[in-house]
Design a protein around this motif. Sequence first.
Motif, PDB file in Angstrom:
ATOM      1  N   GLY A  39       0.759  -1.238   0.000  1.00 52.09           N
ATOM      2  CA  GLY A  39       0.000   0.000   0.000  1.00 52.09           C
ATOM      3  C   GLY A  39       0.787   1.284   0.000  1.00 52.09           C
ATOM      4  N   LEU A  40       2.103   1.202   0.036  1.00 52.66           N
ATOM      5  CA  LEU A  40       2.881   2.440   0.118  1.00 52.66           C
ATOM      6  C   LEU A  40       2.686   3.347  -1.098  1.00 52.66           C
ATOM      7  N   ARG A  41       2.322   2.758  -2.243  1.00 51.03           N
ATOM      8  CA  ARG A  41       2.069   3.538  -3.463  1.00 51.03           C
ATOM      9  C   ARG A  41       0.635   3.357  -3.973  1.00 51.03           C
ATOM     10  N   ASP A  42      -0.186   2.617  -3.249  1.00 48.65           N
ATOM     11  CA  ASP A  42      -1.498   2.184  -3.738  1.00 48.65           C
ATOM     12  C   ASP A  42      -2.633   2.875  -2.978  1.00 48.65           C
ATOM     13  N   ALA A  43      -3.096   4.013  -3.518  1.00 51.29           N
ATOM     14  CA  ALA A  43      -4.147   4.783  -2.850  1.00 51.29           C
ATOM     15  C   ALA A  43      -5.433   3.976  -2.693  1.00 51.29           C
TER      16      ALA A  43
ATOM     17  N   PHE B  59      -8.026  10.867  -1.112  1.00 52.02           N
ATOM     18  CA  PHE B  59      -6.717  10.243  -1.205  1.00 52.02           C
ATOM     19  C   PHE B  59      -5.996  10.850  -2.396  1.00 52.02           C
ATOM     20  N   HIS B  60      -4.753  11.238  -2.181  1.00 55.84           N
ATOM     21  CA  HIS B  60      -3.973  11.878  -3.230  1.00 55.84           C
ATOM     22  C   HIS B  60      -2.665  11.109  -3.440  1.00 55.84           C
ATOM     23  N   PRO B  61      -2.529  10.434  -4.600  1.00 51.70           N
ATOM     24  CA  PRO B  61      -1.248   9.794  -4.910  1.00 51.70           C
ATOM     25  C   PRO B  61      -0.314  10.828  -5.542  1.00 51.70           C
TER      26      PRO B  61
ATOM     27  N   GLY C  82       4.556   8.554  -2.977  1.00 54.52           N
ATOM     28  CA  GLY C  82       3.670   8.242  -1.871  1.00 54.52           C
ATOM     29  C   GLY C  82       2.228   8.672  -2.049  1.00 54.52           C
ATOM     30  N   VAL C  83       1.502   8.489  -0.971  1.00 59.04           N
ATOM     31  CA  VAL C  83       0.068   8.768  -0.919  1.00 59.04           C
ATOM     32  C   VAL C  83      -0.230   9.516   0.375  1.00 59.04           C
ATOM     33  N   THR C  84      -1.113  10.489   0.285  1.00 64.25           N
ATOM     34  CA  THR C  84      -1.686  11.135   1.456  1.00 64.25           C
ATOM     35  C   THR C  84      -3.181  10.910   1.386  1.00 64.25           C
ATOM     36  N   GLY C  85      -3.764  10.493   2.511  1.00 68.04           N
ATOM     37  CA  GLY C  85      -5.199  10.232   2.497  1.00 68.04           C
ATOM     38  C   GLY C  85      -5.845  10.487   3.838  1.00 68.04           C
ATOM     39  N   VAL C  86      -7.139  10.764   3.779  1.00 70.47           N
ATOM     40  CA  VAL C  86      -7.901  10.995   5.005  1.00 70.47           C
ATOM     41  C   VAL C  86      -9.299  10.423   4.862  1.00 70.47           C
ATOM     42  N   LEU C  87      -9.760   9.795   5.933  1.00 72.09           N
ATOM     43  CA  LEU C  87     -11.176   9.457   6.095  1.00 72.09           C
ATOM     44  C   LEU C  87     -11.699  10.402   7.156  1.00 72.09           C
TER      45      LEU C  87
ATOM     46  N   HIS D 236     -11.155  11.137  12.726  1.00 70.44           N
ATOM     47  CA  HIS D 236     -10.508  10.886  11.439  1.00 70.44           C
ATOM     48  C   HIS D 236      -9.544   9.709  11.491  1.00 70.44           C
ATOM     49  N   VAL D 237      -9.208   9.221  10.291  1.00 71.43           N
ATOM     50  CA  VAL D 237      -8.111   8.284  10.068  1.00 71.43           C
ATOM     51  C   VAL D 237      -7.304   8.873   8.913  1.00 71.43           C
ATOM     52  N   THR D 238      -5.990   8.990   9.097  1.00 75.01           N
ATOM     53  CA  THR D 238      -5.149   9.567   8.048  1.00 75.01           C
ATOM     54  C   THR D 238      -3.973   8.655   7.744  1.00 75.01           C
ATOM     55  N   VAL D 239      -3.397   8.858   6.563  1.00 74.75           N
ATOM     56  CA  VAL D 239      -2.196   8.139   6.162  1.00 74.75           C
ATOM     57  C   VAL D 239      -1.304   9.061   5.335  1.00 74.75           C
ATOM     58  N   HIS D 240      -0.014   8.894   5.523  1.00 70.46           N
ATOM     59  CA  HIS D 240       1.003   9.551   4.702  1.00 70.46           C
ATOM     60  C   HIS D 240       2.070   8.490   4.464  1.00 70.46           C
TER      61      HIS D 240
END
Length: 118
Positions: free
Chosen positions: A15-19, A42-44, A49-54, A60-64
């Motif tokens: 998932g490191l590159r998979d939005a 989600f923004h690839p 990388g990817v930045t995303g937010v729910l 919230h849940v976020t990822v970078h």
Amino acid sequence: MIGRHLLLEHWGGRGLRDAALLERSMRAAAREAGAHILGAHFHPFEGGGVTGVLLLAESHVTVHTWPEHGYAALDLFMCGEAPVERAADVLDAMLAPERSERRTLARGYRNQASQPAS
């Protein structure tokens, strides 16, 4: 306590590159915690990388992600006694990191200094 904020660090895995995979995983984690999803973005990044937010009714849940470092930083912040650990278990299972670390902070105590992070 208003809520708990779980910081989840992943090294390696999927998932490191998979939005799309990150979004599916984060939605499954939110459902496991009984959260109500209000929206997602989600923004690839090109070549990386990817930045995303729910956005949740519960917070919230976020990822970078930084694929060049084999690293993903995920935050799960939910109000009340939401089972953020179960949500993190889902993320660990779906993203299969080689190494995973967690820290949880109680948020919203009147005397915050007396509530150490775990």
